[in-house]
Design a protein around this motif. Structure first.
Motif, PDB file in Angstrom:
ATOM      1  N   ASN A 170       7.542  74.994   4.656  1.00 14.57           N
ATOM      2  CA  ASN A 170       6.998  76.299   4.268  1.00 14.57           C
ATOM      3  C   ASN A 170       5.475  76.318   4.198  1.00 14.57           C
ATOM      4  N   LYS A 171       4.851  75.143   4.277  1.00 16.37           N
ATOM      5  CA  LYS A 171       3.391  75.085   4.225  1.00 16.37           C
ATOM      6  C   LYS A 171       2.812  75.314   5.620  1.00 16.37           C
ATOM      7  N   HIS A 172       1.618  75.885   5.654  1.00 18.23           N
ATOM      8  CA  HIS A 172       1.050  76.291   6.942  1.00 18.23           C
ATOM      9  C   HIS A 172       0.617  75.083   7.767  1.00 18.23           C
ATOM     10  N   PHE A 173       0.951  75.152   9.061  1.00 21.39           N
ATOM     11  CA  PHE A 173       0.677  74.031   9.969  1.00 21.39           C
ATOM     12  C   PHE A 173      -0.819  73.727  10.077  1.00 21.39           C
ATOM     13  N   PHE A 174      -1.655  74.755  10.010  1.00 23.84           N
ATOM     14  CA  PHE A 174      -3.092  74.544  10.164  1.00 23.84           C
ATOM     15  C   PHE A 174      -3.665  73.793   8.963  1.00 23.84           C
ATOM     16  N   ALA A 175      -3.230  74.162   7.769  1.00 20.05           N
ATOM     17  CA  ALA A 175      -3.684  73.481   6.556  1.00 20.05           C
ATOM     18  C   ALA A 175      -3.241  72.022   6.555  1.00 20.05           C
ATOM     19  N   LYS A 176      -2.052  71.762   7.090  1.00 25.63           N
ATOM     20  CA  LYS A 176      -1.574  70.377   7.176  1.00 25.63           C
ATOM     21  C   LYS A 176      -2.519  69.537   8.036  1.00 25.63           C
ATOM     22  N   THR A 177      -2.967  70.113   9.144  1.00 27.12           N
ATOM     23  CA  THR A 177      -3.872  69.376  10.028  1.00 27.12           C
ATOM     24  C   THR A 177      -5.209  69.107   9.346  1.00 27.12           C
ATOM     25  N   GLU A 244      -8.556  74.854  21.202  1.00 21.34           N
ATOM     26  CA  GLU A 244      -8.879  74.151  19.959  1.00 21.34           C
ATOM     27  C   GLU A 244      -7.912  74.547  18.848  1.00 21.34           C
ATOM     28  N   TYR A 245      -7.627  75.847  18.764  1.00 25.17           N
ATOM     29  CA  TYR A 245      -6.683  76.317  17.747  1.00 25.17           C
ATOM     30  C   TYR A 245      -5.296  75.708  17.966  1.00 25.17           C
ATOM     31  N   LEU A 246      -4.856  75.666  19.211  1.00 24.19           N
ATOM     32  CA  LEU A 246      -3.541  75.102  19.516  1.00 24.19           C
ATOM     33  C   LEU A 246      -3.462  73.625  19.161  1.00 24.19           C
ATOM     34  N   LEU A 247      -4.505  72.893  19.502  1.00 26.59           N
ATOM     35  CA  LEU A 247      -4.484  71.460  19.203  1.00 26.59           C
ATOM     36  C   LEU A 247      -4.438  71.214  17.700  1.00 26.59           C
ATOM     37  N   TYR A 248      -5.150  72.028  16.929  1.00 17.46           N
ATOM     38  CA  TYR A 248      -5.074  71.923  15.468  1.00 17.46           C
ATOM     39  C   TYR A 248      -3.677  72.297  14.976  1.00 17.46           C
ATOM     40  N   SER A 249      -3.071  73.268  15.643  1.00 21.07           N
ATOM     41  CA  SER A 249      -1.749  73.729  15.224  1.00 21.07           C
ATOM     42  C   SER A 249      -0.675  72.672  15.462  1.00 21.07           C
ATOM     43  N   PHE A 250      -0.663  72.051  16.646  1.00 24.32           N
ATOM     44  CA  PHE A 250       0.404  71.125  17.018  1.00 24.32           C
ATOM     45  C   PHE A 250       0.137  69.669  16.613  1.00 24.32           C
ATOM     46  N   TYR A 251      -1.076  69.333  16.261  1.00 23.54           N
ATOM     47  CA  TYR A 251      -1.422  67.961  15.891  1.00 23.54           C
ATOM     48  C   TYR A 251      -0.456  67.437  14.829  1.00 23.54           C
ATOM     49  N   PRO A 252       0.054  66.191  14.964  1.00 25.29           N
ATOM     50  CA  PRO A 252      -0.341  65.110  15.864  1.00 25.29           C
ATOM     51  C   PRO A 252       0.568  64.953  17.096  1.00 25.29           C
ATOM     52  N   GLN A 253       1.155  66.037  17.546  1.00 23.27           N
ATOM     53  CA  GLN A 253       1.976  65.958  18.769  1.00 23.27           C
ATOM     54  C   GLN A 253       1.140  65.386  19.918  1.00 23.27           C
ATOM     55  N   GLU A 254       1.690  64.395  20.603  1.00 24.32           N
ATOM     56  CA  GLU A 254       0.987  63.798  21.736  1.00 24.32           C
ATOM     57  C   GLU A 254       1.247  64.619  22.999  1.00 24.32           C
ATOM     58  N   ILE A 255       0.221  64.789  23.801  1.00 21.67           N
ATOM     59  CA  ILE A 255       0.346  65.553  25.042  1.00 21.67           C
ATOM     60  C   ILE A 255       0.143  64.587  26.203  1.00 21.67           C
ATOM     61  N   ASP A 256       1.142  64.475  27.024  1.00 20.72           N
ATOM     62  CA  ASP A 256       1.076  63.562  28.176  1.00 20.72           C
ATOM     63  C   ASP A 256       0.002  64.031  29.159  1.00 20.72           C
ATOM     64  N   GLU A 257      -0.707  63.077  29.715  1.00 18.84           N
ATOM     65  CA  GLU A 257      -1.761  63.397  30.685  1.00 18.84           C
ATOM     66  C   GLU A 257      -1.224  64.211  31.864  1.00 18.84           C
ATOM     67  N   MET A 258       0.024  63.997  32.199  1.00 15.69           N
ATOM     68  CA  MET A 258       0.633  64.706  33.321  1.00 15.69           C
ATOM     69  C   MET A 258       0.867  66.187  33.005  1.00 15.69           C
ATOM     70  N   ASP A 259       0.762  66.542  31.728  1.00 15.95           N
ATOM     71  CA  ASP A 259       1.006  67.928  31.316  1.00 15.95           C
ATOM     72  C   ASP A 259      -0.279  68.713  31.048  1.00 15.95           C
ATOM     73  N   TYR A 260      -1.426  68.090  31.217  1.00 13.31           N
ATOM     74  CA  TYR A 260      -2.686  68.782  30.930  1.00 13.31           C
ATOM     75  C   TYR A 260      -2.816  70.071  31.751  1.00 13.31           C
ATOM     76  N   ASN A 261      -2.434  69.979  33.017  1.00 13.30           N
ATOM     77  CA  ASN A 261      -2.581  71.155  33.882  1.00 13.30           C
ATOM     78  C   ASN A 261      -1.645  72.295  33.461  1.00 13.30           C
ATOM     79  N   VAL A 262      -0.454  71.937  32.993  1.00 13.20           N
ATOM     80  CA  VAL A 262       0.509  72.958  32.550  1.00 13.20           C
ATOM     81  C   VAL A 262      -0.004  73.652  31.281  1.00 13.20           C
ATOM     82  N   TRP A 263      -0.555  72.861  30.368  1.00 12.16           N
ATOM     83  CA  TRP A 263      -1.136  73.450  29.157  1.00 12.16           C
ATOM     84  C   TRP A 263      -2.277  74.396  29.536  1.00 12.16           C
ATOM     85  N   ALA A 264      -3.122  73.959  30.437  1.00 13.18           N
ATOM     86  CA  ALA A 264      -4.269  74.779  30.841  1.00 13.18           C
ATOM     87  C   ALA A 264      -3.802  76.092  31.466  1.00 13.18           C
ATOM     88  N   ALA A 265      -2.837  76.021  32.341  1.00 14.83           N
ATOM     89  CA  ALA A 265      -2.321  77.224  32.996  1.00 14.83           C
ATOM     90  C   ALA A 265      -1.697  78.178  31.980  1.00 14.83           C
TER      91      ALA A 265
END
Length: 307
Positions: A170-177, A244-265
């Motif tokens: 129930n706590k906000h994901f951004f505050a957790k980061t 930047e907001y997304l990375l703060y939101s999902f942290y510490p989820q690891e993002i595979d280098e092969m998915d960088y382009n998909v995230w960008a798109a």
């Protein structure tokens, strides 16, 4: 008769009829009268005596006593009293809600009163921040001021509370980061877990990078830069902020280098849509070297932060 005088705002007349100092209701009504008259110093004095005597009127007396302390600017005493009451194993729901609201208001008033004359690192104590993190509901402005303050304090003193906070869905994901980054900055060497969007992640702050020091940040940003910086610098800046907001939101989820382009798109498409800019998904496939299905799947994943 006395209650009628009080209801009509005739506090002085009512006060003149309240003489039995050994009666808890009399003490309480005297406290109400002093508050009504704006005699807050007398109310503070009366409140201390009424509190010691109160049984059936206990929570009403505490409410009035706190009001007097607040009006006098005795914020520390009011906060200590509220912390004491809120830490009790049982408190009637209506008073718990009232005291939680009063706690937020008094902390804000304390901050405003001291901001101009005190160094920022003296506004909140570690005990006050601990209390805020333990609350079921907390004013967001107050929470983020407290987290900003926590950077100047020893976070290790409230690690048990932080662990509970990180695992509370129930706590906000951004505050957790933000809490995680504070522990990273202070090199807390302890195994922990954090809940984000239904997933549990294990981490040790002493081994973790800051959010924007992750390779994923520069990797995804490079794709956005190549696609947008020259043709649409304004959209590129918006995409960078959203990344930047997304990375703060999902942290510490690891993002595979092969998915960088998909995230960008996906970020390109999502931000453009928010700005009412038409984007053809098939063109993004070519621009970012990824397939349509992957982009659509990632867009759905990113929308979790809207919840």
């Amino acid at each position: 008769m006395i209650e009628e005088l009080i209801e009509n705002g005739e506090y002085l007349q009512a006060l003149n009829q309240l003489h039995d100092m050994n009666d808890e209701k009399t003490r309480y009504l005297r406290l109400v009268c002093f508050i009504g008259l704006g005699e807050f110093e007398k109310a503070k004095y009366e409140g201390a005596h009424a509190k010691a005597l109160a049984k059936e009127t206990y929570y009403d007396v505490i409410s009035m006593y706190i009001m007097a302390l607040k009006e006098l600017g005795d914020y520390e005493e009011a906060i200590d009293l509220l912390i004491e009451e809120l830490s009790m194993p049982y408190i009637p729901y209506q008073y718990e809600t009232l005291f939680n609201t009063a706690y937020d208001e008094i902390l804000l008033e304390k901050q405003e009163a001291r901001y101009e004359v005190e160094n920022k690192n003296q506004i909140f104590s570690i005990e006050e921040i601990n209390q805020l993190l333990n609350k079921k509901d907390c004013n967001e402005d107050l929470l983020y001021m407290a987290l900003d303050q926590l950077q100047q304090l020893n976070v290790r003193m409230i690690i048990p509370t932080i662990k509970t906070y990180l695992m509370d869905p129930n706590k906000h994901f951004f505050a957790k980061t933000l809490l995680m980054e504070i522990m990273i900055d202070q090199q807390v060497d302890e195994e922990m877990e954090v809940e984000k969007f239904g997933q549990i992640y294990s981490f040790n702050p002493s081994y973790m990078p800051m959010v924007l020091e992750q390779l994923a940040y520069t990797g995804i940003l490079k794709y956005l830069e190549n696609a947008l910086e020259s043709d649409n610098p304004s959209l590129f800046e918006q995409c960078q902020e959203y990344l930047e907001y997304l990375l703060y939101s999902f942290y510490p989820q690891e993002i595979d280098e092969m998915d960088y382009n998909v995230w960008a798109a996906s970020i390109h498409y999502y931000v453009a849509t928010l700005l009412s800019i038409d984007v053809d998904l098939s063109e993004l496939e070519i621009l970012y070297y990824c397939d349509l299905e992957a982009i659509e799947e990632q867009i759905l994943a990113l929308k979790q932060v809207e919840c």
